[in-house]
Design a protein around this motif. Structure first.
Motif, PDB file in Angstrom:
ATOM      1  N   VAL A 123     -18.540  52.722   0.494  1.00 41.41           N
ATOM      2  CA  VAL A 123     -17.497  53.756   0.588  1.00 41.41           C
ATOM      3  C   VAL A 123     -17.574  54.454   1.940  1.00 41.41           C
ATOM      4  O   VAL A 123     -16.550  54.735   2.572  1.00 41.41           O
ATOM      5  CB  VAL A 123     -17.639  54.764  -0.570  1.00 41.41           C
ATOM      6  CG1 VAL A 123     -16.669  55.918  -0.394  1.00 41.41           C
ATOM      7  CG2 VAL A 123     -17.410  54.076  -1.900  1.00 41.41           C
ATOM      8  N   LEU A 170     -18.632  53.156   4.688  1.00 43.61           N
ATOM      9  CA  LEU A 170     -18.063  52.229   5.685  1.00 43.61           C
ATOM     10  C   LEU A 170     -16.539  52.285   5.642  1.00 43.61           C
ATOM     11  O   LEU A 170     -15.864  52.331   6.673  1.00 43.61           O
ATOM     12  CB  LEU A 170     -18.537  50.796   5.414  1.00 43.61           C
ATOM     13  CG  LEU A 170     -20.004  50.473   5.699  1.00 43.61           C
ATOM     14  CD1 LEU A 170     -20.288  48.999   5.413  1.00 43.61           C
ATOM     15  CD2 LEU A 170     -20.349  50.785   7.152  1.00 43.61           C
ATOM     16  N   ALA A 171     -15.992  52.273   4.413  1.00 44.98           N
ATOM     17  CA  ALA A 171     -14.533  52.307   4.267  1.00 44.98           C
ATOM     18  C   ALA A 171     -13.966  53.583   4.873  1.00 44.98           C
ATOM     19  O   ALA A 171     -12.942  53.561   5.565  1.00 44.98           O
ATOM     20  CB  ALA A 171     -14.158  52.203   2.788  1.00 44.98           C
ATOM     21  N   LEU A 172     -14.666  54.687   4.659  1.00 46.94           N
ATOM     22  CA  LEU A 172     -14.197  55.958   5.206  1.00 46.94           C
ATOM     23  C   LEU A 172     -14.218  55.925   6.734  1.00 46.94           C
ATOM     24  O   LEU A 172     -13.300  56.413   7.406  1.00 46.94           O
ATOM     25  CB  LEU A 172     -15.072  57.098   4.682  1.00 46.94           C
ATOM     26  CG  LEU A 172     -14.635  58.502   5.072  1.00 46.94           C
ATOM     27  CD1 LEU A 172     -13.255  58.793   4.502  1.00 46.94           C
ATOM     28  CD2 LEU A 172     -15.624  59.536   4.586  1.00 46.94           C
ATOM     29  N   ALA A 173     -15.285  55.313   7.270  1.00 50.89           N
ATOM     30  CA  ALA A 173     -15.382  55.241   8.730  1.00 50.89           C
ATOM     31  C   ALA A 173     -14.224  54.426   9.299  1.00 50.89           C
ATOM     32  O   ALA A 173     -13.698  54.733  10.368  1.00 50.89           O
ATOM     33  CB  ALA A 173     -16.711  54.617   9.132  1.00 50.89           C
ATOM     34  N   VAL A 174     -13.825  53.362   8.573  1.00 48.93           N
ATOM     35  CA  VAL A 174     -12.704  52.552   9.054  1.00 48.93           C
ATOM     36  C   VAL A 174     -11.399  53.342   8.940  1.00 48.93           C
ATOM     37  O   VAL A 174     -10.560  53.322   9.834  1.00 48.93           O
ATOM     38  CB  VAL A 174     -12.606  51.232   8.265  1.00 48.93           C
ATOM     39  CG1 VAL A 174     -11.353  50.478   8.650  1.00 48.93           C
ATOM     40  CG2 VAL A 174     -13.838  50.386   8.533  1.00 48.93           C
ATOM     41  N   ALA A 175     -11.244  54.064   7.833  1.00 46.98           N
ATOM     42  CA  ALA A 175      -9.993  54.773   7.600  1.00 46.98           C
ATOM     43  C   ALA A 175      -9.825  55.939   8.569  1.00 46.98           C
ATOM     44  O   ALA A 175      -8.729  56.187   9.053  1.00 46.98           O
ATOM     45  CB  ALA A 175      -9.932  55.269   6.161  1.00 46.98           C
ATOM     46  N   ARG A 176     -10.904  56.658   8.856  1.00 52.49           N
ATOM     47  CA  ARG A 176     -10.760  57.879   9.642  1.00 52.49           C
ATOM     48  C   ARG A 176     -11.534  57.870  10.937  1.00 52.49           C
ATOM     49  O   ARG A 176     -11.564  58.867  11.642  1.00 52.49           O
ATOM     50  CB  ARG A 176     -11.224  59.082   8.804  1.00 52.49           C
ATOM     51  CG  ARG A 176     -10.659  59.074   7.404  1.00 52.49           C
ATOM     52  CD  ARG A 176     -10.917  60.348   6.698  1.00 52.49           C
ATOM     53  NE  ARG A 176     -10.450  61.492   7.471  1.00 52.49           N
ATOM     54  CZ  ARG A 176     -10.418  62.737   7.017  1.00 52.49           C
ATOM     55  NH1 ARG A 176     -10.841  62.972   5.806  1.00 52.49           N
ATOM     56  NH2 ARG A 176      -9.981  63.713   7.767  1.00 52.49           N
ATOM     57  N   GLY A 177     -12.207  56.766  11.248  1.00 55.11           N
ATOM     58  CA  GLY A 177     -13.051  56.747  12.431  1.00 55.11           C
ATOM     59  C   GLY A 177     -14.393  57.343  12.102  1.00 55.11           C
ATOM     60  O   GLY A 177     -14.496  58.176  11.194  1.00 55.11           O
ATOM     61  N   ALA A 217     -20.779  53.159  12.064  1.00 56.16           N
ATOM     62  CA  ALA A 217     -19.936  53.866  11.108  1.00 56.16           C
ATOM     63  C   ALA A 217     -20.513  55.235  10.768  1.00 56.16           C
ATOM     64  O   ALA A 217     -20.095  55.866   9.817  1.00 56.16           O
ATOM     65  CB  ALA A 217     -19.787  53.037   9.836  1.00 56.16           C
TER      66      ALA A 217
END
Lengths: 308, 625
Positions: free
Chosen positions: B118, B120-127, B211
């Motif tokens: 999660v 990692l996903a957040l880092a992709v979504a918001r940097g 991330a």
């Protein structure tokens, strides 16, 4: 027993729903989610098309419903980097991850059992202190660092093993070792704690009073009871384990879901990281279910619904 | 109890100092690039003691400044998780039932979320960003606290004083503050301490993958990642920051271990039981009085113990059993009576040399069926335990392994001691279970201990004790945990089984009624000493020691006048280790005389045949009763 399994399955579904909700909130929290599903070079027309395609003009509840329905069909979108459906990528990468994690877990179980049993078998405090130190180091080692050091020493300096990649058994050695260190460390700690609690218990004393050999007491009575907390803690431990698996795959360029996740982070490939997160959660749910069943198998009191 | 981890504390303290005031060492700017000095190797004499990285930045400075990010993320994330979790746990414990249940369901579901993915996903979504890391870890770790706290609340709520204060009208929040929080805080503190290490590892892994903490901030995970392109050429760039992570996490985890041990009352108990405790030579004065004559003509007792001493290990060897001598003859039923803490169970355990590791035993003589137990090594002792001596303990729930079938307990004794094959052992086990009165024994073989009632469980324990065809049965409070009606039946069974097979029995009990029902002879123990012994009828009808008299007066008697108050013994037994030259019962004794406080009376002969008692006041040779 049947009711127990059903209850656990429902619990797992709740977890998956929660994860999908969290990911859904993530996509909506960063402005227009259509942008997340498109390369940075996309034109305004592309974005508008994607907005309609994802149903972003409809009410939020309906959007979530659509999103869930898509997930249920295995529709995770298309990878921005690879330009292929995400479910195909996941299916291609999953076996390698399962291979690496499975072998590492197996090795770790054997190592943890050997280390955990050393203390009651030898009955020495010094052995206990040594096992404690080794397992403490195991859970404190940053897996990515161990991986890099291992590559530096075994692959580059001494040229004994390949640097990275997969395909032959030699390629497995370093990633498995690195991952095993972490898993075995935690398992050994839990098992050793369980063992010291069980051996202090009255029924182990009673078994000694019946004249059973130490080996028989340890393998017949202590191991089974001491492994209960290990299996029980697996659920709480799994999230940490996944972080190690991801970095180990990344360091050794192992073609599994972990390195796919890393690629997705680097390329800001949201559909892919979303797919990996959901598949990872499903794996966690299944492993937890397996752990619950294993506990029920190990402990007849749970099977009968009596509090352990 | 282990020593406080000094080294770990120093490491953690250094880490905290570095994160609070990284400028302390006067190091160069961690982000100052120096392209003329790239990849300089570590050298103590140069400008860069730990070398420089690919951009010529000072590695030592980057490590020291990097501590701040690990510390910040760990403290914030664990703080968020702790606050959320404690609040949710308290809410689930005190809120109306459906709300509480829903919160706990949510917590269970949250425990199954893979935090790392999660994040990692957040880092992709918001940097990437520190806020992301803190939010994700905090939002997903709360469930563990919620679980712990709500379990603790449930436990505290069952305590009567919490209910009492609610009845008294105290508001729920005051109850929480006064009673729940103090009880919960050790557990929460331990969890906090043990999580900080893993959170630092999580953050470092995230930063390593790009991330977590975004560059150019010198977070440790980022530093290791920076060196990834230089492994094989410039090892120090990633090896040294990684070593820093390892040091700090090891330090934090050892501190957490220490804290857990300090705060967990269970770990303060004595060390686990060891199969063999050391027996050593014995000074002559501990041999105690000469053995009293047993039943006529039998000069060779089955069990012969003289001068048995059990003490705590260590410099201050506190005696728990002090010079006990006893004999049990073939076929004889002997009772060992005393209050809890009198040393009677330790005596029984010491006979087969099965004491906790924290205790030491010595004896002048310890013979059983002709063999010298003091000379036996572990293999010989094992043959004896379960073979020559069968044991029955207080509760079947504590003497039977909860995960093993009742049949297997009997079978393993048979295969160990009688050399039977598994098939033959199973057949014999069914016979034995049948013998001790388990109905439908063949089917019950595969039942588990928890499926048996207390009485039935003790029958199983008896069957396992009889399986090795012993000559002596030691029963340690075998009926204490049972209902009164079942008690009599089990004692009857023990006596009947022993009598028909010619077994001797050493029955340890605090219950004079049971001793009277079953025993030929009794020994009374007080504070680690035998104070009286003799035939049951003599000792219980004409007790010569004031302690035995007091015990008898404390026994409810259905035929006695019910208006007369039940006697109880004033005071408490002396704490082990209390130094006294006189009689140990003197402080509680109604017949106490000056001599009692100065000199301990020896065991001397009394009215009954072979009756011995340790009392100046009732010793007809000296004082009148």
């Amino acid at each position: 027993m049947g009711r127990y399994v059903v209850a656990r399955l429902l619990q797992g579904c709740l977890t998956l729903l929660l994860v999908s909700f969290v990911v859904f909130v993530l996509t909506r929290s960063s402005g227009n989610p259509a942008v997340l599903n498109l390369p940075a070079t996309a034109s305004n027309a592309d974005i508008e098309r994607m907005t309609r395609q994802l149903g972003l003009d409809r009410p939020l509840v309906e959007q979530y419903g659509l999103y869930l329905a898509g997930l249920a069909r295995g529709d995770f979108g298309e990878s921005i980097r690879y330009q292929v459906p995400v479910d195909e990528l996941l299916a291609a990468r999953l076996p390698a991850s399962l291979e690496l994690a499975g072998i590492a877990a197996l090795v770790a179980v054997v190592v943890a059992c050997l280390l955990g049993m050393l203390v009651p078998l030898t009955g020495r405090r010094s052995v206990g202190a040594a096992v404690n130190a080794v397992s403490l180091a195991g859970i404190s080692l940053p897996a990515f660092w161990v991986g890099l050091l291992a590559i530096d020493l075994f692959a580059l300096r001494w040229e004994m093993l390949p640097v990275s990649g997969s395909g032959t058994p030699a390629h497995l050695v370093l990633p498995v070792l690195t991952l095993t260190l972490f898993i075995a460390g935690g398992m050994t700690r839990l098992l050793a704690a369980g063992v010291s609690e069980v051996t202090a218990g009255p029924y182990v004393r009673a078994a000694h009073a019946r004249g059973l050999s130490t080996r028989r007491v340890v393998f017949g009575h202590v191991l089974r009871n001491a492994s209960l907390p290990v299996v029980g803690y697996l659920g709480a431990y799994l999230p940490l384990l996944i972080s190690s698996a991801v970095v180990v795959e990344t360091v050794f360029v192992w073609p599994g879901l972990g390195s796919l996740a890393y690629d997705a982070v680097v390329a800001r490939d949201f559909p892919v990281i979303q797919g990996v997160t959901l598949v990872g959660s499903a794996i966690v749910v299944l492993v937890n279910l397996g752990a619950d069943l294993a506990i029920a198998w190990l402990d007849p009191r749970i099977r009968d619904g009596v509090a352990g | 109890m282990r020593r406080p981890p000094v080294l770990a504390s120093v490491v953690v303290l250094a880490f905290l100092t570095a994160s609070a005031v990284p400028g302390l060492l006067g190091l160069p700017d961690p982000n100052a690039t120096d392209l003329t000095n790239q990849l300089a190797a570590p050298s103590w004499t140069g400008d860069h003691p730990l070398g420089t990285d690919g951009l010529g930045r000072d590695v030592l400075s980057r490590i020291v400044h990097g501590a701040r990010y690990s510390c910040l993320v760990a403290a914030a994330a664990v703080g968020v998780a702790g606050a959320l979790g404690v609040a949710a746990g308290l809410a689930s414990g005190f809120a109306p039932r459906p709300v509480g249940a829903a919160v706990m369901r949510l917590a269970d579901a949250a425990l199954g979320i893979p935090i790392f993915l999660v994040a990692l996903a957040l880092a992709v979504a918001r940097g990437p960003g520190i806020g992301n890391v803190v939010a994700v870890i905090g939002a997903l770790l709360w469930a563990q606290y919620a679980r712990v706290v709500s379990a603790e609340v449930a436990k505290v709520r069952r305590l009567s004083y919490v209910d009492a204060s609610r009845v008294l009208g105290t508001s729920t929040w005051l109850v929480v503050l006064r009673h729940v929080l103090p009880n919960v805080s050790p557990t929460v503190l331990t969890l906090l301490a043990s999580q900080i290490g893993s959170v630092i590892l999580l953050e470092a892994s995230l930063s390593f993958l790009g991330a977590g903490v975004p560059p150019p901030a010198p977070a440790w995970g980022t530093l290791v990642a920076d060196g990834r392109d230089f492994i094989g050429t410039a090892w120090w760039i990633s090896a040294l920051p990684g070593a820093a992570i390892l040091l700090v996490v090891v330090g934090l985890n050892s501190l957490a271990d220490w804290l857990r041990e300090r705060l967990d009352p269970r770990t303060r108990q004595p060390a686990p039981a060891a199969p063999v405790a050391a027996a050593g030579p014995v000074p002559a004065q501990d041999l105690g009085p000469a053995p009293a004559a047993g039943p006529a003509g039998d000069r060779d007792p089955l069990l012969d113990v003289a001068g048995l001493r059990v003490t705590t290990a260590g410099d201050r060897a506190i005696p728990l059993v002090d010079g006990v001598s006893l004999q049990v003859h073939r076929g004889e039923f002997v009772g060992l009576i005393g209050e809890s803490g009198s040393g009677k169970s330790l005596t029984a355990a010491a006979i087969v040399r099965l004491l906790p590791q924290s205790l030491r035993m010595t004896a002048g003589r310890l013979r059983l069926g002709g063999s010298d137990l003091l000379a036996l090594r572990s293999a010989g002792l094992r043959r004896l335990r379960g073979g020559l001596v069968g044991f029955v303990f207080q509760e079947h729930t504590s003497s039977l392994d909860p995960t093993a079938t009742v049949g297997s307990h009997v079978v393993e004794v048979l295969t160990t001691h009688c050399g039977l094959s598994r098939v033959a052992a199973r057949r014999r086990a069914v016979e034995l279970l049948d013998r001790v009165g388990i109905p439908d024994a063949r089917r019950r073989m595969s039942s588990y201990p928890h499926q048996f009632s207390g009485g039935m469980g003790q029958r199983v324990a008896l069957a396992a004790a009889l399986a090795g065809e012993p000559e002596l049965l030691i029963a340690d409070e075998p009926t204490t945990a049972l209902d009164a009606t079942v008690q009599a039946r089990i004692i009857g069974l023990l006596a009947e089984v022993c009598a028909t097979s010619g077994l001797a029995m050493l029955l340890i009990t605090h219950d004079l009624g049971i001793a009277r029902q079953a025993c030929d002879r009794v020994l009374v123990m007080y504070a680690g000493r035998i104070v009286e012994s003799g035939r049951t009828a003599d000792v219980l009808e004409r007790p010569a020691s004031p302690y035995t008299r007091a015990l008898l007066q404390a026994l409810p008697d259905l035929s006695a006048d019910r208006d007369r108050p039940l006697g109880s013994i004033e005071g408490t037994p002396p704490a082990p280790g209390t130094v006294s030259t006189g009689c140990r019962f003197a402080p509680r004794c109604p017949l106490v005389r000056p001599v009692c406080r100065d000199r301990e009376p020896p065991l001397t002969g009394r009215a009954g045949a072979g009756q011995l008692a340790r009392c100046w006041a009732t010793d007809t040779g000296g004082w009148a009763a």
